[in-house]
Design an enzyme around this catalytic site. Structure first.
Site, PDB file in Angstrom:
ATOM      1  N   LYS A 116       0.814  -1.214   0.000  1.00 48.09           N
ATOM      2  CA  LYS A 116       0.000   0.000   0.000  1.00 48.09           C
ATOM      3  C   LYS A 116       0.846   1.262   0.000  1.00 48.09           C
ATOM      4  O   LYS A 116       0.435   2.293  -0.546  1.00 48.09           O
ATOM      5  CB  LYS A 116      -0.945  -0.004   1.212  1.00 48.09           C
ATOM      6  CG  LYS A 116      -2.060  -1.037   1.100  1.00 48.09           C
ATOM      7  CD  LYS A 116      -3.081  -0.875   2.209  1.00 48.09           C
ATOM      8  CE  LYS A 116      -4.199  -1.885   2.062  1.00 48.09           C
ATOM      9  NZ  LYS A 116      -5.222  -1.751   3.108  1.00 48.09           N
ATOM     10  N   GLU A 200      -2.549   7.700   7.368  1.00 50.38           N
ATOM     11  CA  GLU A 200      -3.015   8.715   6.440  1.00 50.38           C
ATOM     12  C   GLU A 200      -4.217   9.441   7.023  1.00 50.38           C
ATOM     13  O   GLU A 200      -4.871   8.959   7.954  1.00 50.38           O
ATOM     14  CB  GLU A 200      -3.378   8.098   5.087  1.00 50.38           C
ATOM     15  CG  GLU A 200      -4.555   7.151   5.119  1.00 50.38           C
ATOM     16  CD  GLU A 200      -4.815   6.483   3.775  1.00 50.38           C
ATOM     17  OE1 GLU A 200      -3.931   6.543   2.907  1.00 50.38           O
ATOM     18  OE2 GLU A 200      -5.897   5.898   3.616  1.00 50.38           O
ATOM     19  N   GLU A 275      -9.649   1.134  -5.761  1.00 49.00           N
ATOM     20  CA  GLU A 275     -10.521   1.626  -4.700  1.00 49.00           C
ATOM     21  C   GLU A 275     -10.225   3.094  -4.420  1.00 49.00           C
ATOM     22  O   GLU A 275      -9.063   3.502  -4.328  1.00 49.00           O
ATOM     23  CB  GLU A 275     -10.348   0.782  -3.437  1.00 49.00           C
ATOM     24  CG  GLU A 275     -10.680  -0.695  -3.655  1.00 49.00           C
ATOM     25  CD  GLU A 275     -11.017  -1.422  -2.371  1.00 49.00           C
ATOM     26  OE1 GLU A 275     -10.789  -0.842  -1.291  1.00 49.00           O
ATOM     27  OE2 GLU A 275     -11.512  -2.552  -2.451  1.00 49.00           O
ATOM     28  N   GLU A 292      -6.230   2.007  -2.791  1.00 49.29           N
ATOM     29  CA  GLU A 292      -5.428   0.841  -3.114  1.00 49.29           C
ATOM     30  C   GLU A 292      -5.979   0.201  -4.382  1.00 49.29           C
ATOM     31  O   GLU A 292      -7.082   0.532  -4.842  1.00 49.29           O
ATOM     32  CB  GLU A 292      -5.460  -0.181  -1.976  1.00 49.29           C
ATOM     33  CG  GLU A 292      -6.850  -0.753  -1.690  1.00 49.29           C
ATOM     34  CD  GLU A 292      -6.852  -1.762  -0.572  1.00 49.29           C
ATOM     35  OE1 GLU A 292      -5.873  -2.517  -0.467  1.00 49.29           O
ATOM     36  OE2 GLU A 292      -7.835  -1.812   0.191  1.00 49.29           O
ATOM     37  N   ASN A 294      -6.808  -3.582  -5.827  1.00 47.46           N
ATOM     38  CA  ASN A 294      -6.926  -5.010  -5.559  1.00 47.46           C
ATOM     39  C   ASN A 294      -6.666  -5.768  -6.856  1.00 47.46           C
ATOM     40  O   ASN A 294      -7.446  -5.664  -7.808  1.00 47.46           O
ATOM     41  CB  ASN A 294      -8.306  -5.351  -5.000  1.00 47.46           C
ATOM     42  CG  ASN A 294      -8.495  -4.800  -3.601  1.00 47.46           C
ATOM     43  OD1 ASN A 294      -7.647  -4.989  -2.735  1.00 47.46           O
ATOM     44  ND2 ASN A 294      -9.586  -4.095  -3.380  1.00 47.46           N
ATOM     45  N   PHE A 352     -22.718  -8.176  16.580  1.00 47.52           N
ATOM     46  CA  PHE A 352     -22.162  -8.765  15.361  1.00 47.52           C
ATOM     47  C   PHE A 352     -21.030  -9.749  15.664  1.00 47.52           C
ATOM     48  O   PHE A 352     -20.084  -9.887  14.886  1.00 47.52           O
ATOM     49  CB  PHE A 352     -21.652  -7.682  14.402  1.00 47.52           C
ATOM     50  CG  PHE A 352     -22.726  -6.752  13.932  1.00 47.52           C
ATOM     51  CD1 PHE A 352     -23.492  -7.063  12.831  1.00 47.52           C
ATOM     52  CD2 PHE A 352     -22.987  -5.572  14.612  1.00 47.52           C
ATOM     53  CE1 PHE A 352     -24.506  -6.216  12.404  1.00 47.52           C
ATOM     54  CE2 PHE A 352     -23.994  -4.716  14.203  1.00 47.52           C
ATOM     55  CZ  PHE A 352     -24.754  -5.043  13.088  1.00 47.52           C
TER      56      PHE A 352
END
Length: 665
Positions: A116, A200, A275, A292, A294, A352
């Site tokens: 990245k 970032e 993305e 990034e 993918n 969750f």
């Protein structure tokens, strides 16, 4: 074209690749771990090869075993799917050295985009917008604190080799950096073998938009529109749609052209996704930044397929075989709207938490392919199968297409109601609630949508007054049917008793008077024009209203009534004959035990850290232990102040849900 493809993956994506390969007349080879010996992808393939034990590190992540399987079966190509080895440059190179075609991008492109930090430098050089941040290596927590303060809070800490929402933590303050930096490093090392972290600027009110690119080995690269992936939880996508309700044709063109420029800069071919983080506050559409790339097929690729009419797996196979793209950018058209919901094995009513176990029942909604609506289910499970703690908790992907966004959303709601899963907890109620949420339906999305709209957790979608009355009618009708069956069994209700006609139904804390007769059903004195069919033992009831609309309701008996599930909520309904209902108020309410003195495992997982010892004093909110589940670390905190009385587990133990870790006094 290839004669035989080995799929170096499992679950729904393995099944997905096998189906396309079969349509193209290509033989397939499945690989499996011991946990997946009876899995659908193994049965679906023409051949299968065992890799090893259940842990991915001993099976699906062992490149040498996969290449040996390819050699033994005579496969001339390998499709990696997503996850596992799909973005490993070393695996792509190993395939080339073994004389097997890797169905994906070239190794140098994987290497360039897989880091990245380096990928952002490349993107900037290619003229792609990048988020302000620090791309160098960060030595320790103190340096991380200084860098974050210089950038300005909030900041995002990310594992350099991360992906899939893992190895990412949001920091709003120096304290958050101090608490989360080392955890981010550990997650990066555990999941990706790389503990480097970069920091970032976090874009507030952000939207997560991604551009699907497709290139061949002859220099042709196109973009296939965008996907809106802003609805996320813990940086893991939950809902995806294409196109985005935010993106204009001008934005799409600008984003697409930058994505193609980046792909061209690294010599990219095959399917890939760029993305972007987009400022939802900037309606000009110019505030989008590279996150990034993918270098693989995305989980959410079906929504792009539905609006473009392309089979992306087929395109990947054809590109890998050396074929040029059969179309150009001007040939790409976007038709209608597609939405995908990820059905996960997790319990939304308990924060969750991951939920594992056997699929006692698994009945997905029927697939549909009409001109006005399409319903597609991509899965890799079967009734009786196991949702394992070793792999991702996704059970299935539900995809709907319609000419308009609103119709695609409505199709999702109806299909989710028809989904029947018994065994592990699932997020079906939750994603149905998302589909009904006014903010979602308006398209006012951001990556903070779930956290903002459900700050206190999920308790089920609110039921309208009309739905509540319908459910009261359903409960009373089912109770009448159960009573009628009981009277037909000798001795249960005596010889001449008839089922009650009048019932008191308690739902949502309110009582409703329901009358069921041969003339129809009334609720609180108002007649309802409903067609209901129920036979004792049914698990699903279809209710048709006067307009011909059908509502599917899952039903399960309880001690005093039924549990009815539909439209994003489960309702525990008490049903009593009207003559008996007044006596219910005299029943003694059972008081639940006080569990606050126990630290309990909220999910099955591995105890990776214990921060206290017997005799230690603790304060409310203090971290006591860390449990790892589904490759994510979960910090468990003290519910109240006290002293550690006993410790019942040790680091390295595998914990069952609700297992006691320690007790306070």
């Amino acid at each position: 074209m290839f004669q035989k493809i080995l799929i170096a993956n499992r679950g729904e994506i393995a099944c997905r690749v096998i189906r396309t390969a079969r349509r193209l007349g290509i033989a397939t080879v499945a690989v499996y771990s011991d946990a997946d010996a009876g899995a659908p992808h193994v049965r679906l393939a023409d051949e299968s090869v065992r890799l090893g034990p259940a842990p991915a590190a001993e099976s699906y992540l062992k490149a040498e075993l996969i290449l040996a399987a390819a050699k033994a079966t005579g496969a001339d190509a390998i499709h990696p799917g997503y996850g596992f080895l799909s973005e490993r440059e070393s695996f792509a190179r190993a395939c080339a050295e073994a004389g097997v075609v890797f169905i994906g991008p070239p190794p140098n492109a994987i290497a360039a985009m897989g880091d990245k930090i380096e990928s952002k430098k490349l993107a900037k050089a290619a003229g792609v917008n990048v988020v302000p941040g620090y791309l160098g290596e960060i030595a320790d927590t103190e340096e991380a604190v200084r860098i974050a303060s210089d950038i300005g809070f909030p900041v995002m800490m990310k594992a350099s080799a991360g992906g899939g929402g893992k190895g990412m933590r949001l920091a709003w303050s120096e304290a958050d950096v101090r608490e989360g930096f080392e955890a981010t490093k550990r997650e990066g090392l555990a999941s990706f073998g790389d503990d480097r972290v970069f920091i970032e600027k976090f874009i507030e009110s952000p939207r997560h938009i991604e551009i699907q690119v497709l290139g061949d080995q002859h220099g042709n690269i196109v973009y296939l529109g965008e996907r809106e992936c802003s609805v996320q939880r813990r940086h893991q996508k939950v809902v995806e749609e294409a196109p985005s309700p935010f993106v204009t044709p001008e934005m799409r063109r600008a984003m697409g052209e930058q994505a193609v420029a980046l792909a061209r800069a690294v010599g990219y071919y095959s399917a890939g996704t760029v993305e972007l983080i987009v400022s939802g506050a900037d309606t000009s559409g110019k505030s989008f930044y590279f996150l990034e790339m993918n270098t693989r097929l995305q989980v959410e690729h079906p929504v792009t397929e539905e609006i473009t009419g392309l089979d992306l797996v087929e395109q990947m196979i054809r590109v890998a075989a050396g074929e040029p793209l059969a179309f150009g950018q001007d040939d790409v058209t976007l038709t209608g709207w597609a939405i995908e919901n990820r059905v996960y094995a997790e319990d939304p009513y308990r924060g969750f938490l991951p939920s594992t176990g056997r699929l006692v029942r698994y009945n997905p909604p029927a697939e549909q392919a009409d001109d006005d609506v399409r319903v597609r289910v991509d899965d890799g499970v079967a009734e009786g199968g196991e949702v394992s703690m070793f792999y991702d908790p996704m059970i299935a992907k539900l995809v709907t297409w319609a000419p308009t966004r609103e119709a695609a959303i409505d199709a999702q709601i109806a299909a989710l109601d028809a989904f029947e899963i018994v065994g592990p907890g699932t997020n079906i109620d939750f994603v149905s609630a998302l589909m009904q949420h006014p903010r979602f339906r308006s398209g006012a999305l951001s990556t903070g949508f779930i956290a903002e709209e459900y700050p206190d957790g999920f308790q089920g979608a609110p039921a309208s007054a009309d739905l509540t009355r319908t459910l009261a009618a359903v409960a009373a009708f089912a109770a009448t049917a159960e009573a009628d069956r009981a009277r037909r069994i000798d001795g249960q209700l005596g010889h001449r008793l008839q089922p009650p006609a009048d019932w008191t139904v308690r739902i949502g804390g309110a009582d409703h008077a329901v009358n069921v007769s041969t003339d129809g059903i009334s609720v609180d004195g108002a007649e309802l024009d409903l067609a209901i069919a129920y036979t004792p033992g049914d698990r699903m009831i279809a209710v048709e209203d006067e307009d011909g609309e059908t509502l599917h309701v899952r039903i399960a008996k309880t001690r005093t009534g039924f549990k009815l599930t539909t439209r994003g909520a489960s309702h525990t309904v008490r049903v009593l004959p009207a003559r008996a209902a007044p006596y219910a108020q005299h029943l003694i309410e059972k008081v639940p035990p006080d569990l606050s003195k126990f630290l309990i495992a909220p999910m099955p997982g591995l105890l990776v850290r214990l921060d206290v010892a017997e005799g230690n004093s603790v304060e409310a909110g203090q971290p006591l232990a860390v449990v790892e589940a589904m490759k994510m670390e979960n910090i468990l905190r003290a519910a109240k102040s006290g002293t550690v009385k006993t410790i019942s587990a040790k680091t390295g133990d595998s914990l069952a849900v609700d297992a006691v870790i320690l007790e306070l006094e």
